[in-house]
Design an enzyme around this catalytic site. Structure first.
Site, PDB file in Angstrom:
ATOM      1  N   ASP A   7       0.988  -1.034  -0.095  1.00 20.75           N
ATOM      2  CA  ASP A   7      -0.115   0.076   0.093  1.00 20.75           C
ATOM      3  C   ASP A   7       0.908   1.118  -0.009  1.00 20.75           C
ATOM      4  O   ASP A   7       2.303   1.166   0.353  1.00 20.75           O
ATOM      5  CB  ASP A   7      -0.886   0.125   1.234  1.00 20.75           C
ATOM      6  CG  ASP A   7      -1.816   1.212   1.049  1.00 20.75           C
ATOM      7  OD1 ASP A   7      -2.343   1.822   0.195  1.00 20.75           O
ATOM      8  OD2 ASP A   7      -2.119   1.878   2.430  1.00 20.75           O
ATOM      9  N   SER A   8       0.289   2.474  -0.439  1.00 16.01           N
ATOM     10  CA  SER A   8       0.967   3.307  -0.454  1.00 16.01           C
ATOM     11  C   SER A   8       1.409   3.784   0.951  1.00 16.01           C
ATOM     12  O   SER A   8       2.297   4.621   1.097  1.00 16.01           O
ATOM     13  CB  SER A   8       0.252   4.705  -1.135  1.00 16.01           C
ATOM     14  OG  SER A   8      -1.121   4.565  -0.327  1.00 16.01           O
ATOM     15  N   CYS A  71      -3.732  -1.188  -2.324  1.00 17.67           N
ATOM     16  CA  CYS A  71      -4.142   0.527  -2.647  1.00 17.67           C
ATOM     17  C   CYS A  71      -4.921   0.724  -3.822  1.00 17.67           C
ATOM     18  O   CYS A  71      -4.536   0.218  -4.899  1.00 17.67           O
ATOM     19  CB  CYS A  71      -2.725   1.186  -2.769  1.00 17.67           C
ATOM     20  SG  CYS A  71      -2.794   3.021  -3.271  1.00 17.67           S
ATOM     21  N   GLU A 156      -5.756   9.199   9.242  1.00 17.08           N
ATOM     22  CA  GLU A 156      -4.473   8.934   9.724  1.00 17.08           C
ATOM     23  C   GLU A 156      -4.421   9.505  11.114  1.00 17.08           C
ATOM     24  O   GLU A 156      -3.625   9.245  11.897  1.00 17.08           O
ATOM     25  CB  GLU A 156      -3.438   9.653   8.779  1.00 17.08           C
ATOM     26  CG  GLU A 156      -3.442   8.804   7.447  1.00 17.08           C
ATOM     27  CD  GLU A 156      -2.416   8.260   6.618  1.00 17.08           C
ATOM     28  OE1 GLU A 156      -1.664   9.074   6.877  1.00 17.08           O
ATOM     29  OE2 GLU A 156      -2.478   7.230   6.240  1.00 17.08           O
ATOM     30  N   CYS A 186     -11.268   3.210  -1.471  1.00 17.79           N
ATOM     31  CA  CYS A 186      -9.924   3.774  -0.782  1.00 17.79           C
ATOM     32  C   CYS A 186      -9.469   3.014   0.405  1.00 17.79           C
ATOM     33  O   CYS A 186     -10.513   2.678   1.144  1.00 17.79           O
ATOM     34  CB  CYS A 186      -9.923   5.097  -0.713  1.00 17.79           C
ATOM     35  SG  CYS A 186      -8.460   5.654   0.430  1.00 17.79           S
ATOM     36  N   HIS A 188      -8.524   3.497   3.234  1.00 15.93           N
ATOM     37  CA  HIS A 188      -8.841   4.197   4.480  1.00 15.93           C
ATOM     38  C   HIS A 188     -10.421   4.416   4.967  1.00 15.93           C
ATOM     39  O   HIS A 188     -10.909   4.545   5.927  1.00 15.93           O
ATOM     40  CB  HIS A 188      -8.323   5.562   4.708  1.00 15.93           C
ATOM     41  CG  HIS A 188      -7.032   5.894   4.720  1.00 15.93           C
ATOM     42  ND1 HIS A 188      -6.068   5.130   3.863  1.00 15.93           N
ATOM     43  CD2 HIS A 188      -6.049   6.286   5.703  1.00 15.93           C
ATOM     44  CE1 HIS A 188      -4.710   5.600   4.213  1.00 15.93           C
ATOM     45  NE2 HIS A 188      -4.648   5.956   5.184  1.00 15.93           N
TER      46      HIS A 188
HETATM   47  N1  DGL Z   1      -3.933   3.733  -0.301  1.00 17.64           N
HETATM   48  C1  DGL Z   1      -4.630   4.957  -1.230  1.00 17.64           C
HETATM   49  C2  DGL Z   1      -5.886   4.264  -2.076  1.00 17.64           C
HETATM   50  O1  DGL Z   1      -6.477   3.360  -1.505  1.00 17.64           O
HETATM   51  C3  DGL Z   1      -4.850   6.017  -0.073  1.00 17.64           C
HETATM   52  C4  DGL Z   1      -3.962   6.875   0.328  1.00 17.64           C
HETATM   53  C5  DGL Z   1      -3.172   7.530  -0.438  1.00 17.64           C
HETATM   54  O2  DGL Z   1      -3.746   8.685  -1.083  1.00 17.64           O
HETATM   55  O3  DGL Z   1      -1.997   7.050  -0.922  1.00 17.64           O
HETATM   56  O4  DGL Z   1      -6.409   4.820  -2.843  1.00 17.64           O
END
Ligand code: DGL
Length: 266
Positions: A7-8, A71, A156, A186, A188
């Site tokens: 993930d990012s 992600c 976050e 997403c 989160h």
């Molecule tokens: N992990 C990203 C997503 O699911 C969200 C956080 C980011 O913008 O990096 O799109």
């Protein structure tokens, strides 16, 4: 060999937790690019490059047989290209977008919440429409998208309560659309699932990847013995981050759960 989850940042731990819960027997390595998060507002090329680096790392250094892009932004902007890059190898890369699109395609009027990158890529509508085309009865599907960029930083910061006005604002556009389903597109957004449910009519099905992805992955591994055969079963998970930021320990404990996994900074 391990299952890699990328993930990012750390939001993907929410999906990782549900995958590990559903299939605790395997060995997992999670990689969060905490140095370069967020990806949501980055260019197509940057998301591809960062994701490709992470996937290469997981295959080369972490002995992964399979990597899941937890992600949505990476799944939307880099997955297809990376799958092509790895086409003639025995390494597999999967995303979280198609499982959610499959869940959504069971409905006709669908809302999608995502990062700006995911929404502007049009990947959710594209995948849902593709699935609809294959339906024998055909029919018309309507897809409405809205970016919800502030929900990531609020999650976050642990600001679940203070996020309410923003959630209301982002859901507003869907209220007169007579939706059947809403995709939380997403990593989160599952954190706000209860708040989102309260603000929408009960009839709207919430498509949440922490519920969908483990089932789809289990099914995939059952169908792809050439991968599952290679997976070791020592029940371990380690979490790698590209930067040990102040919030890594707190957020990983909060989102991955109490198991206190091994935390390593690259
Ligand atoms: N992990 C990203 C997503 O699911 C969200 C956080 C980011 O913008 O990096 O799109």
């Amino acid at each position: 060999m391990r299952i890699g989850i990328f993930d990012s940042g750390l939001g993907g731990l929410i999906i990782a937790k549900s995958i590990v819960k559903a299939m605790p027997q395997y060995d997992y390595v999670y990689l969060g690019d905490t140095k370069r998060v967020p990806y949501g507002n980055r260019s197509h090329e940057a998301v591809y490059q960062f994701t490709r680096e992470a996937v290469d790392y997981l295959f080369k250094k972490e002995n992964c047989a399979l990597v899941i892009l937890a992600c949505n932004t990476a799944s939307a902007r880099a997955l297809r290209r990376i799958q092509k890059d790895y086409k003639n190898t025995n390494k597999k890369v999967l995303g979280v977008l198609i499982p959610a699109a499959e869940g959504a395609a069971e409905f006709k009027r669908i809302g999608v919440l995502g990062t700006s990158g995911t929404v502007s890529s049009g990947a959710f509508p594209k995948e849902i429409l593709k699935l609809w085309k294959n339906k024998p009865a055909g029919g018309r599907v309507k897809i409405f998208q809205n970016p919800a960029p502030l929900l990531v930083p609020l999650a976050e910061e642990g600001e679940t309560k203070n996020a309410l006005p923003f959630i209301k604002k982002y859901l507003q556009v869907f209220l007169n659309k007579k939706l059947d389903a809403l995709v939380l597109g997403c990593t989160h957004y599952p954190i706000f699932k209860q708040e989102i449910k309260k603000l929408l009519p009960r009839t709207i099905k919430i498509i949440s990847q922490d519920e969908i992805v483990p089932k789809k992955l289990k099914n995939y591994l059952a169908r792809h013995q050439e991968i599952s055969k290679k997976l070791s079963k020592d029940k371990t998970t380690k979490i790698l981050v590209t930067d040990m930021t102040q919030s890594v320990k707190k957020l990983s404990q909060k989102w991955f759960g109490k198991a206190k996994p091994k935390l390593v900074s690259l």
